[in-house]
Structures are given as structure tokens and as C-alpha cells.
Design a protein around this motif. Structure first.
Motif, PDB file in Angstrom:
ATOM      1  N   LEU A 189       0.202  -1.258  -0.076  1.00  0.00           N
ATOM      2  CA  LEU A 189       0.040   0.153   0.040  1.00  0.00           C
ATOM      3  C   LEU A 189       1.026   0.829  -0.111  1.00  0.00           C
ATOM      4  CD1 LEU A 189      -2.958  -0.640   2.495  1.00  0.00           C
ATOM      5  CD2 LEU A 189      -2.526  -0.669   0.064  1.00  0.00           C
ATOM      6  N   ASP A 190       0.242   2.386  -0.801  1.00  0.00           N
ATOM      7  CA  ASP A 190       1.301   3.811  -0.391  1.00  0.00           C
ATOM      8  C   ASP A 190       0.675   4.284   0.247  1.00  0.00           C
ATOM      9  OD1 ASP A 190       2.080   5.994  -1.499  1.00  0.00           O
ATOM     10  OD2 ASP A 190       2.122   6.182  -3.534  1.00  0.00           O
ATOM     11  N   LEU A 191       1.145   4.542   1.435  1.00  0.00           N
ATOM     12  CA  LEU A 191       0.425   5.431   2.115  1.00  0.00           C
ATOM     13  C   LEU A 191       0.054   6.544   2.029  1.00  0.00           C
ATOM     14  CD1 LEU A 191       1.466   4.008   5.306  1.00  0.00           C
ATOM     15  CD2 LEU A 191      -0.479   3.523   4.857  1.00  0.00           C
ATOM     16  N   PHE A 192       0.999   7.201   1.194  1.00  0.00           N
ATOM     17  CA  PHE A 192       1.164   8.891   0.986  1.00  0.00           C
ATOM     18  C   PHE A 192      -0.022   8.866  -1.071  1.00  0.00           C
ATOM     19  CE2 PHE A 192       4.177   7.463   3.778  1.00  0.00           C
ATOM     20  CZ  PHE A 192       3.957   8.402   4.340  1.00  0.00           C
ATOM     21  N   ARG A 193      -0.069   8.048  -1.049  1.00  0.00           N
ATOM     22  CA  ARG A 193      -1.501   8.836  -2.351  1.00  0.00           C
ATOM     23  C   ARG A 193      -2.736   9.637  -2.256  1.00  0.00           C
ATOM     24  NH1 ARG A 193      -3.274  10.074  -5.631  1.00  0.00           N
ATOM     25  NH2 ARG A 193      -4.136   8.701  -7.837  1.00  0.00           N
ATOM     26  N   TRP A 194      -3.017   8.970  -0.922  1.00  0.00           N
ATOM     27  CA  TRP A 194      -4.131   9.988  -0.810  1.00  0.00           C
ATOM     28  C   TRP A 194      -4.737  10.430   1.032  1.00  0.00           C
ATOM     29  CZ3 TRP A 194      -5.627   5.454  -3.421  1.00  0.00           C
ATOM     30  CH2 TRP A 194      -6.182   5.519  -4.662  1.00  0.00           C
ATOM     31  N   SER A 195      -4.482  11.402   0.976  1.00  0.00           N
ATOM     32  CA  SER A 195      -4.681  11.834   2.339  1.00  0.00           C
ATOM     33  C   SER A 195      -5.884  10.716   3.644  1.00  0.00           C
ATOM     34  CB  SER A 195      -5.453  13.229   2.533  1.00  0.00           C
ATOM     35  OG  SER A 195      -4.179  14.212   1.912  1.00  0.00           O
ATOM     36  N   TRP A 196      -5.296  11.016   4.897  1.00  0.00           N
ATOM     37  CA  TRP A 196      -6.431   9.352   5.129  1.00  0.00           C
ATOM     38  C   TRP A 196      -6.069   9.805   6.788  1.00  0.00           C
ATOM     39  CZ3 TRP A 196      -3.537   6.738   8.313  1.00  0.00           C
ATOM     40  CH2 TRP A 196      -2.139   6.020   8.511  1.00  0.00           C
ATOM     41  N   ALA A 197      -7.299   9.149   7.139  1.00  0.00           N
ATOM     42  CA  ALA A 197      -7.137   9.647   8.830  1.00  0.00           C
ATOM     43  C   ALA A 197      -7.697   8.687   9.817  1.00  0.00           C
ATOM     44  CB  ALA A 197      -7.019  10.897   9.572  1.00  0.00           C
ATOM     45  N   ALA A 198      -7.308   8.441  11.017  1.00  0.00           N
ATOM     46  CA  ALA A 198      -7.558   6.725  11.621  1.00  0.00           C
ATOM     47  C   ALA A 198      -7.992   7.302  12.885  1.00  0.00           C
ATOM     48  CB  ALA A 198      -6.848   5.743  11.027  1.00  0.00           C
ATOM     49  N   LYS A 199      -9.021   7.887  13.101  1.00  0.00           N
ATOM     50  CA  LYS A 199      -9.601   8.318  14.809  1.00  0.00           C
ATOM     51  C   LYS A 199     -10.502   8.171  15.236  1.00  0.00           C
ATOM     52  CE  LYS A 199      -8.379  13.047  12.664  1.00  0.00           C
ATOM     53  NZ  LYS A 199      -9.040  15.004  13.016  1.00  0.00           N
ATOM     54  N   GLY A 200     -10.230   7.447  16.441  1.00  0.00           N
ATOM     55  CA  GLY A 200     -11.396   7.400  16.867  1.00  0.00           C
ATOM     56  C   GLY A 200     -11.743   5.328  16.404  1.00  0.00           C
ATOM     57  N   CYS A 201     -13.072   5.269  16.146  1.00  0.00           N
ATOM     58  CA  CYS A 201     -13.161   3.717  15.461  1.00  0.00           C
ATOM     59  C   CYS A 201     -13.512   4.083  13.804  1.00  0.00           C
ATOM     60  CB  CYS A 201     -13.885   2.667  15.950  1.00  0.00           C
ATOM     61  SG  CYS A 201     -15.383   4.028  16.085  1.00  0.00           S
ATOM     62  N   TRP A 202     -12.905   5.061  13.445  1.00  0.00           N
ATOM     63  CA  TRP A 202     -13.375   4.934  12.343  1.00  0.00           C
ATOM     64  C   TRP A 202     -11.840   6.081  11.009  1.00  0.00           C
ATOM     65  CZ3 TRP A 202     -17.877   5.504   9.691  1.00  0.00           C
ATOM     66  CH2 TRP A 202     -18.559   5.459  11.031  1.00  0.00           C
ATOM     67  N   LEU A 203     -11.855   4.863  10.122  1.00  0.00           N
ATOM     68  CA  LEU A 203     -10.738   5.670   8.990  1.00  0.00           C
ATOM     69  C   LEU A 203     -11.111   6.027   7.999  1.00  0.00           C
ATOM     70  CD1 LEU A 203      -7.661   4.744   8.071  1.00  0.00           C
ATOM     71  CD2 LEU A 203      -8.513   2.956   7.380  1.00  0.00           C
ATOM     72  N   ALA A 204     -11.074   7.682   7.725  1.00  0.00           N
ATOM     73  CA  ALA A 204     -11.375   7.635   6.670  1.00  0.00           C
ATOM     74  C   ALA A 204     -10.211   8.169   5.353  1.00  0.00           C
ATOM     75  CB  ALA A 204     -12.195   8.972   6.846  1.00  0.00           C
ATOM     76  N   ALA A 205     -10.490   8.405   3.926  1.00  0.00           N
ATOM     77  CA  ALA A 205      -9.766   8.824   3.274  1.00  0.00           C
ATOM     78  C   ALA A 205     -10.432   9.884   2.421  1.00  0.00           C
ATOM     79  CB  ALA A 205      -9.025   7.608   2.148  1.00  0.00           C
ATOM     80  N   TRP A 206     -10.077  10.963   1.335  1.00  0.00           N
ATOM     81  CA  TRP A 206     -10.308  12.135   1.240  1.00  0.00           C
ATOM     82  C   TRP A 206      -9.194  12.293   0.077  1.00  0.00           C
ATOM     83  CZ3 TRP A 206      -8.218  12.137   5.782  1.00  0.00           C
ATOM     84  CH2 TRP A 206      -7.568  13.174   6.113  1.00  0.00           C
TER      85      TRP A 206
END
Length: 235
Positions: A189-206
Motif C-alpha cells: 500500500l502507498d500510504l501517501f497516495r491520498w490523505s487519510w486519518a484513523a481517529k476513534g473507531c473511524w478510518l477516512a480517506a479524502w
């Protein structure tokens, strides 16, 4: 300049709606539920829970459009387009994709705004003061062939101009973030292809989504990233 109800100027609004139309076609192809505009009757139950949770974590959910819901990569997933603004007041459209994690974990964020300590980051990441920056090593570069003096000068200039994305994660648990990066790398996985955040019990990319030029293959690649990353977070 005239502004639409969304706050975008008419030309930007047309492009944003073209992007929404692309997501509508994508949802139809992959059998995801789609709502172009959320109505008052939609803002209850699971939809309200998801948006409320993401909003409290700092994600821009005030003006949500193009809502999608369904199973992707084996996980229930939620997608939406949202409007955000720069510190100078310019409004732009983002596409967000979110999945629920199996448990509450540390914050881990890959977001260029934090790399530069932008004032905008205060809205997205209100607890960033407690974050530590984890700098990941650069991937190995292919060996360069021997060049003459002019060739070396050109290569050095290009290297300075096309600087890579800083390989930095921002987290309140550096050990967890380092282990997550290792797991993601092992999965390719390329962790730097998109912005993302794991917070609490959620993971989101944008990602920026102001035009309708993406293909369905590009949209699917963006969607595929999150469940694969979620597997690494939950491991």
C-alpha cells in the motif's frame, strides 16, 4: 462574482456537479446506494450517526452531497462529497470515503496540511498539538546511470523541483504508527497516495474532487485503498 447556494462560483459548481454525476454512475455500476442531496428525512439513523461521528472528529460534513453507502472490500463503507475552505476563504469540493474500524485506536493522520502546520489543520485535526511526527524512510531509488556534467545538473534540478510528498505520519502513538506503516508496506500500500486519518473507531480517506474527469477505474482505486488500509489498522 456570483456564488451558488453551495458557496462555489457557477463554473466551479458545474464542475463539482459533474464530479457528483460521475459518482452517481459509479454507484449504479457497483450497486451502491446513492443520494445526490441528503433530505431532512435522510438525516437520521445510520446516516446521522456516521456524519455526527465524523463531524466530531473534525471532518467537514456541513454540506454533504453525493452520499453513497454499501459494502466495499468486504466492509460497510460510506462515501460523500463535502465542501471545505482554505484559510483565504476559497471553497473547494472533496470526496471522502469512510469505514468503521473494529475498535477505538490511536490517531494516525497522513495529511499535507499537518506537514506544513497550516492554520487549516486546526479545523480538521483539533487535537494535533498532542501529535508526534513519525518520519518514514524513503523507498529505495533505482540506481542512476552515469551522466555527464549537464545531465547531472538537469537531474539535480528536477529532483529539487519535483520534491516527493513528505513521508510523515502524525500520531499520538508513534509505535502504533510505525507498525502500521510496516504492515501497509508489506501489503504494497502507498500510504501517501491520498490523505487519510484513523481517529476513534473511524478510518477516512479524502481527495480533491472538483471535476468530473476521473474514470470509474480511478474511483475504484480510491475506494480500494481504504478497506485494505483498515485491515492493516485492525491487524
Amino acid at each position: 462574482m456570483l456564488e451558488t447556494r453551495s458557496g462555489l462560483d457557477p463554473a466551479a459548481e458545474r464542475e463539482a456537479r459533474a464530479a457528483l454525476a460521475g459518482w452517481q454512475q459509479f454507484s449504479r455500476k457497483y450497486r451502491l446506494a446513492f443520494r445526490a442531496e441528503l433530505q431532512p428525512e435522510d438525516l437520521g439513523g445510520e446516516t446521522a450517526e456516521v456524519l455526527d461521528s465524523l463531524g466530531r472528529l473534525g471532518f467537514p460534513v456541513a454540506q454533504v452531497r453525493g452520499w453513497t453507502r454499501g459494502v466495499w472490500g468486504g466492509r460497510p463503507s460510506f462515501g460523500f462529497s463535502a465542501l471545505d475552505a482554505t484559510a483565504a476563504g476559497s471553497i473547494y469540493q472533496l470526496r471522502c470515503h469512510a469505514v468503521r474500524l473494529r475498535s477505538v485506536g490511536p490517531d494516525v493522520v497522513q495529511h499535507r496540511l499537518l506537514d506544513g502546520d497550516s492554520s487549516m489543520a486546526g479545523n480538521w485535526h483539533p487535537h494535533r498539538a498532542r501529535y508526534t511526527t513519525v518520519v518514514l524512510p524513503d523507498p529505495p531509488r533505482p540506481p542512476t546511470r552515469q551522466r555527464g556534467r549537464i545531465g547531472r545538473f538537469t537531474a539535480d534540478a528536477l529532483d529539487r523541483f519535483f520534491r516527493p510528498v513528505p513521508r510523515q505520519l502524525h500520531t499520538d502513538d508513534p509505535a502504533f504508527a510505525t507498525a502500521l506503516a510496516a504492515a501497509a508496506e508489506a501489503e504494497g500500500l502507498d500510504l501517501f497516495r491520498w490523505s487519510w486519518a484513523a481517529k476513534g473507531c473511524w478510518l477516512a480517506a479524502w481527495k480533491s474532487d472538483g471535476t468530473g474527469t476521473d474514470t470509474h477505474q480511478q474511483r475504484a482505486r480510491f475506494m480500494d485503498f481504504l478497506p485494505a488500509l483498515a485491515d492493516c489498522v485492525d491487524a
